[in-house]
Write a protein that holds these residues in place. Structure first.
Motif, PDB file in Angstrom:
ATOM      1  N   ASN A   1      -0.690  30.554  29.801  1.00  0.00           N
ATOM      2  CA  ASN A   1      -2.005  31.199  29.738  1.00  0.00           C
ATOM      3  C   ASN A   1      -1.868  32.662  30.155  1.00  0.00           C
ATOM      4  O   ASN A   1      -0.795  33.110  30.539  1.00  0.00           O
TER       5      ASN A   1
ATOM      6  N   HIS B   1      -4.251  32.189  25.452  1.00  0.00           N
ATOM      7  CA  HIS B   1      -2.910  31.597  25.567  1.00  0.00           C
ATOM      8  C   HIS B   1      -1.853  32.596  25.107  1.00  0.00           C
ATOM      9  O   HIS B   1      -2.122  33.493  24.320  1.00  0.00           O
TER      10      HIS B   1
ATOM     11  N   ASP C   1      -5.617  23.770  33.384  1.00  0.00           N
ATOM     12  CA  ASP C   1      -4.794  24.117  32.221  1.00  0.00           C
ATOM     13  C   ASP C   1      -3.348  24.391  32.635  1.00  0.00           C
ATOM     14  O   ASP C   1      -2.416  24.066  31.904  1.00  0.00           O
TER      15      ASP C   1
ATOM     16  N   HIS D   1     -10.635  32.828  27.351  1.00  0.00           N
ATOM     17  CA  HIS D   1      -9.520  31.964  27.752  1.00  0.00           C
ATOM     18  C   HIS D   1      -8.389  32.200  26.756  1.00  0.00           C
ATOM     19  O   HIS D   1      -8.486  31.808  25.601  1.00  0.00           O
TER      20      HIS D   1
END
Ligand code: ZN
Length: 302
Positions: free
Chosen positions: A247, A213, A31, A211
């Motif tokens: 992230n 952002h 990512d 996860h």
């Protein structure tokens, strides 16, 4: 557990309850490399993988073999390194992609599918039944090779939580070790993250990975909220690099866990500067002077 209960419960007992329960999954090479204009060379990836391993990171999402031969050669080089960390190959739920990952030598396979209506219906023109069928077929293939598998639920934060649970149930039945709750577009705040994670943690048989952002500068805060709600893994990148605003940053998450909760997730704080410097050089993006934890001005005043 509700926030009030968490405060009422002695911090010491809480630490014991959470000990060795929350682990870091680094996705800088997957990512992180999706950050606009960032491309790492094989040598840079080798140096970062060794540094991550030495720092104590147990899981490294190493890349996407389906991207092509050059990526596959780099990944084979990483797999040949004498690392303790487990290297994970990221895949769509596509049988050819998964076979490519296994042919590279990966023994831990990540399979990713969208779970929100926005992605399933409007982006892919499919339905939920199709998603569950794709997942099942992909996991059966991974199982036939005897590989470990983790599953990603893209855009979970905009999805029906009960469909996420149904998806997780199929993942569990076909051998997944954990499931990723992805705030793909960074639209949660820490309170929403805590509530959503608590709801699914209580009802899901698999450990959950968060996860996050950083579109609103909340990725680290959201990751801590997920930790408090009972998530078992955090997906992060070095210096927080990644698509759009990036992230959750490995350095911020690891340091916050230690400073606020006395929680040792196994990553050595003394290695964070080196890791941040490596990614800053490799991505050709010097660390912002005021960057929390690892920025030069921040370090001088901490
Ligand atoms: Zn992402």
């Amino acid at each position: 557990m509700k926030l009030e209960q968490l405060t009422a419960l002695g911090m010491e007992e809480w630490r014991v309850e959470h000990k060795n329960r929350f682990q870091i999954v680094d996705t800088t090479f997957r990512d992180g490399e999706q950050s606009a204009g960032v491309v790492f060379s094989t040598e840079e990836k080798i140096n970062m993988a060794i540094a991550l391993d030495r720092a104590g990171v147990a899981w490294i999402e190493a890349g996407t073999p389906a991207m092509g031969e050059e990526e596959q050669e780099t990944l084979k080089t990483l797999l040949a390194l004498p690392l303790r960390a487990t290297l994970i190959a990221w895949n769509r739920a596509n049988l050819e992609d998964i076979r490519t990952s296994i042919a590279c030598g990966f023994s831990c396979i990540h399979v990713s599918l969208p779970v929100s209506e926005l992605h399933i219906v409007h982006k892919l023109n499919k339905d939920r039944k199709w998603v569950l069928h794709q997942l099942k077929t992909a996991l059966q293939l991974v199982q036939s090779y005897g590989c470990a598998v983790t599953v990603g639920a893209e855009d979970t934060s905009r999805a029906d939580p009960d469909f996420f649970l149904e998806f997780a149930d199929v993942a569990a039945r076909f051998g997944a070790q954990r499931i990723r709750f992805a705030d793909t577009v960074g639209c949660l705040d820490p309170f929403m993250t805590f509530e959503r994670l608590q709801y699914v943690v209580e009802r899901c048989s698999l450990p959950i990975e968060f996860h996050g952002h950083n579109d609103f500068g909340l990725a680290t805060a959201n990751t801590l909220a997920a930790f408090q709600a009972g998530a078992a893994f955090a997906s992060v990148t070095l210096a927080g690099i990644g698509e759009r605003a990036g992230n959750a940053s490995l350095e911020e998450v690891v340091t916050s866990l230690e400073k606020f909760y006395g929680y040792d997730c196994g990553v050595k704080l003394s290695h964070l500067d080196l890791l941040a410097d490596l990614v800053a050089k490799a991505s050709d993006r010097p660390l912002f002077p005021y960057k929390p934890v690892v920025g030069p001005i921040c370090k001088a005043t901490m």
